[in-house]
Design an enzyme around this catalytic site. Sequence first.
Site, PDB file in Angstrom:
ATOM      1  N   THR A  25     -10.710  -6.790  -5.119  1.00 33.09           N
ATOM      2  CA  THR A  25     -12.027  -6.752  -5.781  1.00 33.09           C
ATOM      3  C   THR A  25     -12.646  -5.359  -5.633  1.00 33.09           C
ATOM      4  O   THR A  25     -13.452  -4.952  -6.470  1.00 33.09           O
ATOM      5  CB  THR A  25     -12.980  -7.817  -5.183  1.00 33.09           C
ATOM      6  OG1 THR A  25     -12.922  -7.752  -3.750  1.00 33.09           O
ATOM      7  CG2 THR A  25     -12.593  -9.220  -5.610  1.00 33.09           C
TER       8      THR A  25
ATOM      9  N   HIS B 157       2.551   3.437  -8.908  1.00 34.52           N
ATOM     10  CA  HIS B 157       2.370   1.994  -9.151  1.00 34.52           C
ATOM     11  C   HIS B 157       3.578   1.420  -9.899  1.00 34.52           C
ATOM     12  O   HIS B 157       4.006   0.304  -9.621  1.00 34.52           O
ATOM     13  CB  HIS B 157       1.084   1.739  -9.939  1.00 34.52           C
ATOM     14  CG  HIS B 157      -0.156   2.124  -9.183  1.00 34.52           C
ATOM     15  ND1 HIS B 157      -0.368   1.754  -7.877  1.00 34.52           N
ATOM     16  CD2 HIS B 157      -1.251   2.847  -9.542  1.00 34.52           C
ATOM     17  CE1 HIS B 157      -1.535   2.236  -7.459  1.00 34.52           C
ATOM     18  NE2 HIS B 157      -2.086   2.900  -8.454  1.00 34.52           N
TER      19      HIS B 157
ATOM     20  N   LEU C 240      11.117 -20.036  -5.092  1.00 30.71           N
ATOM     21  CA  LEU C 240      10.202 -19.151  -4.368  1.00 30.71           C
ATOM     22  C   LEU C 240       8.840 -19.227  -5.048  1.00 30.71           C
ATOM     23  O   LEU C 240       8.763 -19.197  -6.277  1.00 30.71           O
ATOM     24  CB  LEU C 240      10.728 -17.705  -4.433  1.00 30.71           C
ATOM     25  CG  LEU C 240       9.826 -16.646  -3.792  1.00 30.71           C
ATOM     26  CD1 LEU C 240      10.079 -16.567  -2.293  1.00 30.71           C
ATOM     27  CD2 LEU C 240      10.076 -15.265  -4.398  1.00 30.71           C
TER      28      LEU C 240
ATOM     29  N   SER D 269      -8.195  -4.899   4.792  1.00 30.36           N
ATOM     30  CA  SER D 269      -8.755  -4.567   3.479  1.00 30.36           C
ATOM     31  C   SER D 269      -9.094  -5.824   2.656  1.00 30.36           C
ATOM     32  O   SER D 269      -8.735  -5.921   1.473  1.00 30.36           O
ATOM     33  CB  SER D 269      -7.807  -3.650   2.700  1.00 30.36           C
ATOM     34  OG  SER D 269      -7.585  -2.446   3.414  1.00 30.36           O
TER      35      SER D 269
ATOM     36  N   ARG E  97      -0.508   9.176  -9.922  1.00 29.49           N
ATOM     37  CA  ARG E  97      -0.602   7.935  -9.138  1.00 29.49           C
ATOM     38  C   ARG E  97       0.035   6.741  -9.854  1.00 29.49           C
ATOM     39  O   ARG E  97       0.661   5.888  -9.226  1.00 29.49           O
ATOM     40  CB  ARG E  97      -2.071   7.627  -8.821  1.00 29.49           C
ATOM     41  CG  ARG E  97      -2.694   8.583  -7.813  1.00 29.49           C
ATOM     42  CD  ARG E  97      -4.161   8.235  -7.565  1.00 29.49           C
ATOM     43  NE  ARG E  97      -4.309   6.883  -7.047  1.00 29.49           N
ATOM     44  CZ  ARG E  97      -4.171   6.549  -5.761  1.00 29.49           C
ATOM     45  NH1 ARG E  97      -3.903   7.485  -4.857  1.00 29.49           N
ATOM     46  NH2 ARG E  97      -4.320   5.302  -5.372  1.00 29.49           N
TER      47      ARG E  97
ATOM     48  N   ASP F 191       0.839  -1.210   0.000  1.00 29.65           N
ATOM     49  CA  ASP F 191       0.000   0.000   0.000  1.00 29.65           C
ATOM     50  C   ASP F 191       0.868   1.252   0.000  1.00 29.65           C
ATOM     51  O   ASP F 191       2.016   1.233   0.446  1.00 29.65           O
ATOM     52  CB  ASP F 191      -0.912  -0.022   1.238  1.00 29.65           C
ATOM     53  CG  ASP F 191      -2.105   0.914   1.080  1.00 29.65           C
ATOM     54  OD1 ASP F 191      -2.385   1.361  -0.044  1.00 29.65           O
ATOM     55  OD2 ASP F 191      -2.756   1.203   2.105  1.00 29.65           O
ATOM     56  N   GLY F 192       0.289   2.345  -0.498  1.00 38.54           N
ATOM     57  CA  GLY F 192       0.961   3.642  -0.421  1.00 38.54           C
ATOM     58  C   GLY F 192       1.596   4.116  -1.722  1.00 38.54           C
ATOM     59  O   GLY F 192       2.294   5.134  -1.732  1.00 38.54           O
ATOM     60  N   ASN F 193       1.337   3.401  -2.814  1.00 36.17           N
ATOM     61  CA  ASN F 193       1.912   3.848  -4.098  1.00 36.17           C
ATOM     62  C   ASN F 193       1.412   5.246  -4.470  1.00 36.17           C
ATOM     63  O   ASN F 193       2.175   6.081  -4.953  1.00 36.17           O
ATOM     64  CB  ASN F 193       1.519   2.889  -5.227  1.00 36.17           C
ATOM     65  CG  ASN F 193       2.147   1.520  -5.070  1.00 36.17           C
ATOM     66  OD1 ASN F 193       3.064   1.348  -4.275  1.00 36.17           O
ATOM     67  ND2 ASN F 193       1.653   0.552  -5.827  1.00 36.17           N
TER      68      ASN F 193
HETATM   69  C1  IPE Z   1      -5.414  -2.742  -0.360  1.00 32.06           C
HETATM   70  O1  IPE Z   1      -5.094  -1.416  -0.473  1.00 32.06           O
HETATM   71  C2  IPE Z   1      -5.378  -3.395  -1.704  1.00 32.06           C
HETATM   72  C3  IPE Z   1      -4.050  -3.554  -2.307  1.00 32.06           C
HETATM   73  C4  IPE Z   1      -2.910  -3.238  -1.750  1.00 32.06           C
HETATM   74  C5  IPE Z   1      -4.039  -4.123  -3.623  1.00 32.06           C
HETATM   75  P1  IPE Z   1      -6.215  -0.287  -0.643  1.00 32.06           P
HETATM   76  O2  IPE Z   1      -5.488   0.999  -0.721  1.00 32.06           O
HETATM   77  O3  IPE Z   1      -7.110  -0.632  -1.769  1.00 32.06           O
HETATM   78  O4  IPE Z   1      -7.030  -0.429   0.717  1.00 32.06           O
HETATM   79  P2  IPE Z   1      -7.850   0.648   1.526  1.00 32.06           P
HETATM   80  O5  IPE Z   1      -8.780   1.304   0.560  1.00 32.06           O
HETATM   81  O6  IPE Z   1      -6.871   1.619   2.101  1.00 32.06           O
HETATM   82  O7  IPE Z   1      -8.536  -0.140   2.595  1.00 32.06           O
HETATM   83  C1  IPE Z   2      -1.518   0.262  -3.339  1.00 36.93           C
HETATM   84  O1  IPE Z   2      -1.309   1.614  -3.406  1.00 36.93           O
HETATM   85  C2  IPE Z   2      -1.678  -0.372  -4.705  1.00 36.93           C
HETATM   86  C3  IPE Z   2      -3.070  -0.700  -5.052  1.00 36.93           C
HETATM   87  C4  IPE Z   2      -4.092  -0.695  -4.254  1.00 36.93           C
HETATM   88  C5  IPE Z   2      -3.301  -1.114  -6.421  1.00 36.93           C
HETATM   89  P1  IPE Z   2      -2.510   2.640  -3.390  1.00 36.93           P
HETATM   90  O2  IPE Z   2      -2.858   2.958  -4.808  1.00 36.93           O
HETATM   91  O3  IPE Z   2      -3.628   2.152  -2.566  1.00 36.93           O
HETATM   92  O4  IPE Z   2      -1.820   3.900  -2.716  1.00 36.93           O
HETATM   93  P2  IPE Z   2      -2.488   4.903  -1.679  1.00 36.93           P
HETATM   94  O5  IPE Z   2      -3.053   4.078  -0.557  1.00 36.93           O
HETATM   95  O6  IPE Z   2      -3.544   5.647  -2.421  1.00 36.93           O
HETATM   96  O7  IPE Z   2      -1.358   5.757  -1.228  1.00 36.93           O
HETATM   97 MG    MG Z   3      -4.119   2.358  -0.612  1.00 35.21          MG
END
Ligand code: IPE
Ligand code: IPE
Ligand code: MG
Length: 240
Positions: free
Chosen positions: A67, A38, A132, A193, A34, A21-23
């Site tokens: 999903t 990714h 792996l 999540s 964004r 998370d956090g991309n």
């Molecule tokens: C969870 O991250 C899904 C993935 C990392 C693919 P999200 O960014 O979608 O989750 P929420 O919305 O913060 O719960």
């Molecule tokens: C996680 O990064 C990757 C996916 C859910 C595909 P996010 O796109 O959720 O990044 P934030 O949470 O918005 O920073």
């Molecule tokens: Mg996210």
Amino acid sequence: MADEVLTLPERIPYHVAVIMDGNGRWAKSRGLPRLAGHRAGVENLRRILRACSEFGIKILTIYAFSTENWGRPEAEVRGLMNILETVIDRELNQLNANGVQLRHIGELDGLSAMLQAKVRKAIDMTRNNDQLVLNVAFNYGGRQDLLQAIRRIVEDGVPSEEIDEKLVDYYLYTAGQPDPDLVIRTAGEMRLSNFLLWQASYAEYYATPAYWPDFDRDELLKALVYFARRERRFGLVLQP
Ligand code: IPE
Ligand code: IPE
Ligand code: MG
């Protein structure tokens, strides 16, 4: 720190699952779109795969698209699909040469026919690799995982008295694999999540504020040190 972990190989988790998370926030903090986040996330995956081999982790499960992520703006969804396709095109041979066995958990329905074919090819090509296992959770949801299992159990006419935990395991996307020992979530959120709801019931949970593109080998090592220090009780009382 490294020595501490590496001298305790039995304390290295066999199966690590990561909520990458956090991309988006990583990109925003740099004034980038964004999708650039990714892409940086994919680059980081290469580093983490190398580190997993170094530390002796045998299964890595990555949450790449949930999903629920279908509800994001169309351009971002399309961009994420393109990224998966590009990763397969560019990295498959190298992953195969490195002995990585690729698996998909989630539904292929909803992906383009071309992408589905590429995913199937990648799984097929790497199926005998044993360095792996990389489970890619793409179009994955924990509830969806349970629903598809329940549906197939019913379709197979399994008598209710035969339904036990082992049988449910067998019907999940992760059939045949041990449960994750450690779930890591980057970017600070303290929630699952909809990730591996059944399988992670006794996983240790580690959250770090680091955004996924910044989560490097040393960040992974911190998570492993944390894991090595946990006392896993599985509901029991341990002898002093
Ligand atoms: C969870 O991250 C899904 C993935 C990392 C693919 P999200 O960014 O979608 O989750 P929420 O919305 O913060 O719960
Ligand atoms: C996680 O990064 C990757 C996916 C859910 C595909 P996010 O796109 O959720 O990044 P934030 O949470 O918005 O920073
Ligand atoms: Mg996210």
